[in-house]
Design a protein around this motif. Sequence first.
Motif, PDB file in Angstrom:
ATOM      1  N   ALA A 284       0.832  -1.206   0.000  1.00 59.52           N
ATOM      2  CA  ALA A 284       0.000   0.000   0.000  1.00 59.52           C
ATOM      3  C   ALA A 284       0.865   1.254   0.000  1.00 59.52           C
ATOM      4  CB  ALA A 284      -0.922  -0.011   1.211  1.00 59.52           C
ATOM      5  N   GLU A 285       1.955   1.242   0.779  1.00 61.60           N
ATOM      6  CA  GLU A 285       2.857   2.390   0.789  1.00 61.60           C
ATOM      7  C   GLU A 285       3.543   2.537  -0.563  1.00 61.60           C
ATOM      8  OE1 GLU A 285       6.541   4.276   3.436  1.00 61.60           O
ATOM      9  OE2 GLU A 285       5.970   2.169   3.702  1.00 61.60           O
ATOM     10  N   GLN A 286       3.885   1.422  -1.188  1.00 64.80           N
ATOM     11  CA  GLN A 286       4.523   1.467  -2.500  1.00 64.80           C
ATOM     12  C   GLN A 286       3.562   2.013  -3.559  1.00 64.80           C
ATOM     13  OE1 GLN A 286       5.493  -2.666  -2.503  1.00 64.80           O
ATOM     14  NE2 GLN A 286       7.470  -2.380  -1.463  1.00 64.80           N
ATOM     15  N   GLU A 291       1.958   6.653  -6.905  1.00 59.44           N
ATOM     16  CA  GLU A 291       0.951   7.668  -7.268  1.00 59.44           C
ATOM     17  C   GLU A 291       1.538   9.069  -7.151  1.00 59.44           C
ATOM     18  OE1 GLU A 291      -3.727   8.591  -6.294  1.00 59.44           O
ATOM     19  OE2 GLU A 291      -2.463   7.740  -4.706  1.00 59.44           O
ATOM     20  N   ASP A 292       2.275   9.318  -6.074  1.00 60.66           N
ATOM     21  CA  ASP A 292       2.916  10.625  -5.903  1.00 60.66           C
ATOM     22  C   ASP A 292       3.931  10.904  -7.001  1.00 60.66           C
ATOM     23  OD1 ASP A 292       1.426  11.026  -3.619  1.00 60.66           O
ATOM     24  OD2 ASP A 292       3.034  10.454  -2.240  1.00 60.66           O
ATOM     25  N   GLY A 442      10.352  -5.057  -0.461  1.00 62.80           N
ATOM     26  CA  GLY A 442      10.653  -3.891  -1.275  1.00 62.80           C
ATOM     27  C   GLY A 442      10.549  -2.579  -0.536  1.00 62.80           C
ATOM     28  N   PRO A 443      11.367  -1.579  -0.941  1.00 61.28           N
ATOM     29  CA  PRO A 443      11.287  -0.245  -0.350  1.00 61.28           C
ATOM     30  C   PRO A 443      10.071   0.501  -0.888  1.00 61.28           C
ATOM     31  CG  PRO A 443      12.881  -0.256  -2.127  1.00 61.28           C
ATOM     32  CD  PRO A 443      12.431  -1.688  -1.964  1.00 61.28           C
ATOM     33  N   PRO A 444       9.726   1.636  -0.296  1.00 60.64           N
ATOM     34  CA  PRO A 444       8.543   2.377  -0.749  1.00 60.64           C
ATOM     35  C   PRO A 444       8.569   2.747  -2.229  1.00 60.64           C
ATOM     36  CG  PRO A 444       9.250   3.186   1.391  1.00 60.64           C
ATOM     37  CD  PRO A 444      10.309   2.225   0.927  1.00 60.64           C
ATOM     38  N   PRO A 456      14.531   9.086  -7.837  1.00 58.92           N
ATOM     39  CA  PRO A 456      13.772   9.485  -6.662  1.00 58.92           C
ATOM     40  C   PRO A 456      12.294   9.618  -7.004  1.00 58.92           C
ATOM     41  CG  PRO A 456      14.942  11.373  -7.540  1.00 58.92           C
ATOM     42  CD  PRO A 456      15.417  10.166  -8.322  1.00 58.92           C
ATOM     43  N   CYS A 457      11.470   9.343  -6.006  1.00 60.08           N
ATOM     44  CA  CYS A 457      10.029   9.397  -6.237  1.00 60.08           C
ATOM     45  C   CYS A 457       9.422  10.623  -5.592  1.00 60.08           C
ATOM     46  CB  CYS A 457       9.360   8.135  -5.707  1.00 60.08           C
ATOM     47  SG  CYS A 457       9.728   6.703  -6.735  1.00 60.08           S
ATOM     48  N   ASP A 458      10.205  11.573  -5.178  1.00 62.23           N
ATOM     49  CA  ASP A 458       9.632  12.774  -4.597  1.00 62.23           C
ATOM     50  C   ASP A 458      10.399  13.984  -5.107  1.00 62.23           C
ATOM     51  OD1 ASP A 458      11.092  11.806  -1.385  1.00 62.23           O
ATOM     52  OD2 ASP A 458      12.040  12.502  -3.228  1.00 62.23           O
TER      53      ASP A 458
END
Length: 458
Positions: A284-286, A291-292, A442-444, A456-458
Amino acid sequence: MTDSLPEGLLLAFYGDDFTGSTDAMEVTAMAGLRTVLFTAPPSEEDLARFADCRVIGIAGTARARSPEWMAAQLPPIFDRLAALGPRILQYKVCSTFDSAPHTGSIGKATELGAAAVPPGWIPSIVGAPQLGRFQAFGSLFATASGRQYRIDRHPTMARHPVTPMTEADLRLHLARQADVPIGGIDLAEQASGDLSARIADAQSAGQVTFLDVACAVSQRAAGAMVWETSGETVFCPSSSGLQYALVAHWRASGLLPSDPPPLPRHAPVDRLLVLSGSCSPVTAEQIATAEDAGFALLRMDVLKAADPARAGAEVARIQDEMSKAFADNRRGVLVYAARTVDDPAYAALQTWVRSAGMPMATAQAGIGAALGQIALRAVPRFALDRVVIAGGDTSGRVLETLPVLALEVAHPLAPGAPICQCHATDPDFDGLQVVLKGGQLGPPDVFCQAMVPKAPCD
């Protein structure tokens, strides 16, 4: 590289789900031993194609099956693998050991697998610190959000929708599923010195013997106990903790180099499809992280997907939504069934199966099959080079749908979830890269990393 190891097949395993099977394959492949994972029992021609492999696996779906299914399906597979003459024959289980007498019975599989090899002890290694799994004095612990939990108090596994873990002592847990002698060699015994007499007793009794693994030292010790006492083929119902322990022992003994040539990092892909049937908070966190990062999220209507009369229309709807997302230059598309067991969609599914008189396992199989149909159509339609599948049972259902013969590890991604290359006769799927990610692994940003390495995802 392997001159000091005996010639021939070192290890053969049947995996009770697909994500766990790629997890096991990754360990020996990353250690420099060519490893192949078949998606179905291989023919003689298939085996000849991979004759130089030191480790062979068959990915299966026993984790979601009944004891009756196991009794009908597993003996020929175990006999087939045992006939190849491996030093070790493994029934590869999930590192959380979740199972029940009625579904995914590790006890039943153990009884069947032990019958395929000469009589002796049945060592079991479940702990794998590399995956956040620790076994101490017979009890299993697992990491969640950076904390260690006893498995029967784990925020996810204690609430698993099909096989919740209500007992942390694996000896007691297995005793509910099998009528076999069960014991263990714990950390204190390992530290006490010579264990030859203890192992001899276990061998003469045909005992399932859980070997504690909580650190690098106990991991090497467990690997040595299995390898050095395996003159004939020994049967091991174990997680990938077995592979980690064997590699640790082989390296410590000089049988394998400590630093094999690393596998190359993966290249970015222009489009990525992620299919998730997992209800784990980790997944769910992934999903939220993806989505972000700009992934298009498509929620599957699980009630329609689980209904054979409506599943086809739901698959077609998802395909149309996916086409729109890619046309809008959304590089990543993520199709998911639910976020967690607290998702309203999961509650609605529970209500629906009760009213329909359908077992939850049947409904979940239908959802997995629908996700498989989405992948089957999407790969050629959108010229996809890489697909990620989240969820152990989901991965099995999807891969069973695709025309894939075998997998090999191509690139590292996250521990327990490598990028694998498909071998297939269908040109649309030969060379396709897949990631089969267990719900807890797995990591986020793992989905982002699968599309663009180290992005990076952010």
